[in-house]
Design a protein around this motif. Structure first.
Motif, PDB file in Angstrom:
ATOM      1  N   ASP A 216      70.481  51.724  72.795  1.00 47.05           N
ATOM      2  CA  ASP A 216      69.642  50.372  72.676  1.00 47.05           C
ATOM      3  C   ASP A 216      70.930  49.780  72.705  1.00 47.05           C
ATOM      4  N   PHE A 217      71.871  49.630  72.349  1.00 57.63           N
ATOM      5  CA  PHE A 217      72.699  48.509  73.049  1.00 57.63           C
ATOM      6  C   PHE A 217      72.977  48.115  74.205  1.00 57.63           C
ATOM      7  N   ARG A 218      72.230  48.795  75.168  1.00 59.31           N
ATOM      8  CA  ARG A 218      72.685  48.215  77.031  1.00 59.31           C
ATOM      9  C   ARG A 218      71.098  47.716  76.718  1.00 59.31           C
ATOM     10  N   ARG A 219      69.943  47.472  76.569  1.00 60.72           N
ATOM     11  CA  ARG A 219      68.873  46.872  76.186  1.00 60.72           C
ATOM     12  C   ARG A 219      68.462  45.577  75.910  1.00 60.72           C
ATOM     13  N   ARG A 220      69.908  45.148  74.496  1.00 66.64           N
ATOM     14  CA  ARG A 220      70.308  44.476  73.866  1.00 66.64           C
ATOM     15  C   ARG A 220      70.854  43.302  74.577  1.00 66.64           C
ATOM     16  N   VAL A 221      71.905  43.661  75.675  1.00 63.91           N
ATOM     17  CA  VAL A 221      72.424  43.239  76.712  1.00 63.91           C
ATOM     18  C   VAL A 221      71.918  42.871  77.305  1.00 63.91           C
ATOM     19  N   MET A 222      71.022  43.100  77.837  1.00 64.45           N
ATOM     20  CA  MET A 222      69.879  43.547  79.192  1.00 64.45           C
ATOM     21  C   MET A 222      69.001  42.046  78.949  1.00 64.45           C
ATOM     22  N   TRP A 223      68.036  41.891  77.149  1.00 59.46           N
ATOM     23  CA  TRP A 223      67.619  40.884  77.148  1.00 59.46           C
ATOM     24  C   TRP A 223      68.163  39.198  77.116  1.00 59.46           C
ATOM     25  N   GLN A 224      69.355  39.420  76.497  1.00 59.28           N
ATOM     26  CA  GLN A 224      70.811  38.642  76.149  1.00 59.28           C
ATOM     27  C   GLN A 224      70.919  38.047  77.398  1.00 59.28           C
ATOM     28  N   GLU A 225      71.118  38.717  78.410  1.00 58.42           N
ATOM     29  CA  GLU A 225      72.241  38.387  78.974  1.00 58.42           C
ATOM     30  C   GLU A 225      70.544  36.926  80.079  1.00 58.42           C
ATOM     31  N   PHE A 226      69.648  37.938  80.195  1.00 59.09           N
ATOM     32  CA  PHE A 226      68.807  37.448  81.338  1.00 59.09           C
ATOM     33  C   PHE A 226      68.220  36.026  80.230  1.00 59.09           C
ATOM     34  N   GLY A 227      68.226  36.083  79.016  1.00 58.44           N
ATOM     35  CA  GLY A 227      67.729  34.767  78.554  1.00 58.44           C
ATOM     36  C   GLY A 227      69.320  33.740  78.566  1.00 58.44           C
ATOM     37  N   GLY A 228      70.638  34.454  79.086  1.00 60.55           N
ATOM     38  CA  GLY A 228      71.582  33.690  79.369  1.00 60.55           C
ATOM     39  C   GLY A 228      71.190  32.685  80.751  1.00 60.55           C
ATOM     40  N   PHE A 229      70.989  33.500  81.555  1.00 60.76           N
ATOM     41  CA  PHE A 229      70.422  33.425  82.462  1.00 60.76           C
ATOM     42  C   PHE A 229      69.451  32.005  82.670  1.00 60.76           C
ATOM     43  N   ILE A 230      67.958  32.881  82.298  1.00 57.27           N
ATOM     44  CA  ILE A 230      67.402  31.302  81.633  1.00 57.27           C
ATOM     45  C   ILE A 230      67.326  30.130  81.319  1.00 57.27           C
ATOM     46  N   TRP A 231      68.666  30.288  80.394  1.00 55.84           N
ATOM     47  CA  TRP A 231      69.012  29.036  79.847  1.00 55.84           C
ATOM     48  C   TRP A 231      70.063  28.285  80.641  1.00 55.84           C
ATOM     49  N   ALA A 232      71.070  29.285  81.832  1.00 54.06           N
ATOM     50  CA  ALA A 232      71.561  28.182  82.429  1.00 54.06           C
ATOM     51  C   ALA A 232      71.006  27.041  83.053  1.00 54.06           C
ATOM     52  N   TRP A 233      69.802  28.087  84.155  1.00 52.29           N
ATOM     53  CA  TRP A 233      69.246  27.496  84.724  1.00 52.29           C
ATOM     54  C   TRP A 233      68.533  26.870  84.440  1.00 52.29           C
ATOM     55  N   THR A 234      68.137  26.572  83.574  1.00 47.80           N
ATOM     56  CA  THR A 234      67.394  25.153  82.759  1.00 47.80           C
ATOM     57  C   THR A 234      68.372  24.101  82.373  1.00 47.80           C
ATOM     58  N   LEU A 235      69.517  24.217  81.851  1.00 44.78           N
ATOM     59  CA  LEU A 235      70.371  23.384  81.302  1.00 44.78           C
ATOM     60  C   LEU A 235      70.687  22.630  83.205  1.00 44.78           C
ATOM     61  N   LEU A 236      71.039  23.366  84.139  1.00 48.36           N
ATOM     62  CA  LEU A 236      71.174  22.548  85.452  1.00 48.36           C
ATOM     63  C   LEU A 236      70.056  22.724  85.532  1.00 48.36           C
ATOM     64  N   ALA A 237      68.792  22.511  86.189  1.00 44.48           N
ATOM     65  CA  ALA A 237      67.541  21.852  85.929  1.00 44.48           C
ATOM     66  C   ALA A 237      67.231  20.699  85.933  1.00 44.48           C
ATOM     67  N   SER A 238      67.431  20.618  83.964  1.00 51.05           N
ATOM     68  CA  SER A 238      67.679  19.836  83.309  1.00 51.05           C
ATOM     69  C   SER A 238      68.393  17.892  83.907  1.00 51.05           C
ATOM     70  N   GLN A 240      68.075  16.429  87.148  1.00 49.53           N
ATOM     71  CA  GLN A 240      67.469  16.480  88.046  1.00 49.53           C
ATOM     72  C   GLN A 240      65.790  15.584  87.554  1.00 49.53           C
ATOM     73  N   PHE A 241      65.835  15.136  86.059  1.00 47.39           N
ATOM     74  CA  PHE A 241      64.884  14.485  85.516  1.00 47.39           C
ATOM     75  C   PHE A 241      66.140  13.805  84.220  1.00 47.39           C
ATOM     76  N   VAL A 242      66.889  14.678  84.369  1.00 49.67           N
ATOM     77  CA  VAL A 242      67.766  13.295  82.997  1.00 49.67           C
ATOM     78  C   VAL A 242      68.831  12.527  83.372  1.00 49.67           C
ATOM     79  N   GLY A 243      69.507  12.951  84.454  1.00 52.39           N
ATOM     80  CA  GLY A 243      70.547  12.870  85.056  1.00 52.39           C
ATOM     81  C   GLY A 243      71.913  14.060  83.741  1.00 52.39           C
ATOM     82  N   TRP A 244      73.008  14.244  84.850  1.00 50.94           N
ATOM     83  CA  TRP A 244      74.083  14.574  84.115  1.00 50.94           C
ATOM     84  C   TRP A 244      74.705  14.318  82.472  1.00 50.94           C
ATOM     85  N   ARG A 245      74.313  13.235  82.268  1.00 48.75           N
ATOM     86  CA  ARG A 245      75.015  12.358  81.177  1.00 48.75           C
ATOM     87  C   ARG A 245      75.005  13.268  79.892  1.00 48.75           C
ATOM     88  N   PRO A 246      73.379  13.963  79.713  1.00 50.33           N
ATOM     89  CA  PRO A 246      73.305  14.796  79.008  1.00 50.33           C
ATOM     90  C   PRO A 246      74.254  16.440  78.424  1.00 50.33           C
TER      91      PRO A 246
END
Length: 365
Positions: A216-238, A240-246
């Protein structure tokens, strides 16, 4: 061994509290028994403490961060950034509680913490769960198998500032891990293995290698890592719209939080063990309490971490019960007890002690 035999009762001057070296071979059974008997009625994690504390910290932390990004005044941005960092630091430290409380104790708290704190700060709970508990194992504390121990007091003097300052790079490292190494590991299994073993735990021991996640721990790791991956790329993509300052301001805030946590880690123990197994009492005396009346420790060691030595006596004790547990033990055992040997006045004294130890080591070499 009793309290009376731990000290020289015939000394003409007031004796010092017991030291770790006195208990390398055997425990102070009287103190351990007192810790068990005097804390009856404590030990239940209460949502009335956890939820408001965590949610208020999150609200203040992200609110102040937004203010630091939006205001034009540099001094005001710095003040708001500091407030944000301290509040998010407190919210982040609940990761320590998540490793010790029973997973069914606070329904929904673990998931909520990961969604509100762990994933947004790119430190989801799997990076501590299953790792921190090794630090509490009787036969692993202070050894090469302990992910959270380095004999810092026995190392070179330059190792202390390096230990603290390297934390400045934590946000960059986390962003790189989730944005680049996680997807790369999906494609290249050896990369995945390397990242899991060496970059998937909040550890300070470079020799530690994390074992594969299972069940079960392995399954928790997978969804948390996927969430981290999505959030990391959301930050980088942002950018392009609001600049690097935030993003840069947010990373600066998290960097300060990481440095503060590294300073706390620096004084969480005396770091005087050279790798041999230790008794519970010796582990306790190698750990640090910074109890009241000082208030500063509640800022740099929040969520019960100012009672770190007491936590090593009773790892499952929730943070909101540690002050009362400390009061009972201190009142019963007294100033000259073994228990008092783990109580220290503050961060500055502890840093000076460890630094002095490294200088003596250098002189001896």
């Amino acid at each position: 061994m009793t309290m009376d035999t731990a000290f020289d009762q015939g000394a003409p001057t007031r004796p010092a509290p017991a030291t770790r070296a006195q208990f390398l071979a055997s425990d102070d059974k009287a103190m351990l028994r007192a810790a068990r008997d005097l804390t009856k009625g404590l030990g239940t994690a209460r949502g009335a403490y956890y939820w408001p504390d965590m949610l208020l910290s999150v609200l203040v932390g992200y609110g102040a961060m937004a203010g630091a990004i939006l205001v034009e005044s540099v001094p005001m941005a710095v003040v708001l950034g500091l407030v944000s960092s301290l509040a998010l630091y407190r919210a982040l430290m609940f990761i320590h509680e998540l490793t010790h409380i029973h997973r069914d104790a606070l329904p929904g708290f673990r998931t909520a913490w990961n969604l509100l704190v762990g994933i947004p700060l790119l430190t989801p709970s799997f990076m501590y769960e299953g790792v921190h508990t090794l630090h509490h194992k009787r036969t692993q504390y202070g050894t090469v198998e302990d992910p959270e121990y380095l004999p810092l007091a026995l190392m070179k003097p330059w190792s202390l500032p390096l230990f603290v300052l390297i934390a400045l790079l934590a946000p960059v490292g986390f962003l790189l891990r989730y944005a680049v190494l996680v997807p790369l590991g999906v494609i290249i299994p050896p990369v995945r293995k390397l990242v899991w073993e060496r970059a998937s735990a909040l550890m300070i021991n470079p020799e530690f290698r994390r074992k594969p996640a299972e069940g079960d721990f392995r399954r928790r790791v997978m969804w948390q890592e996927f969430g981290g991956f999505i959030w990391a790329w959301t930050l980088l993509a942002s950018t392009q719209f609001v600049g690097w300052r935030p993003l840069l301001i947010g990373m600066a805030i998290v960097s300060f939080t990481a440095v503060l946590n590294q300073l706390r880690t620096l004084v969480a123990h005396l770091w005087e063990n050279e790798g041999e197994p230790m008794t519970v009492t010796a582990q306790f005396l190698d750990s640090v309490n910074v109890p009241p009346p000082g208030l500063a420790a509640e800022i740099w060691a929040p969520v019960g971490l100012r009672y770190h030595a007491l936590h090593h006596l009773m790892p499952s004790m929730p943070y909101h019960d540690l002050p009362e547990a400390h009061r009972r033990l201190r009142s019963e055992l007294g100033e000259l007890s073994t228990y008092d040997g783990a109580n220290h006045p503050g961060m500055a004294v502890l840093v000076a002690r460890i630094a002095q130890s490294t200088m003596k080591r250098r002189a001896a070499d």
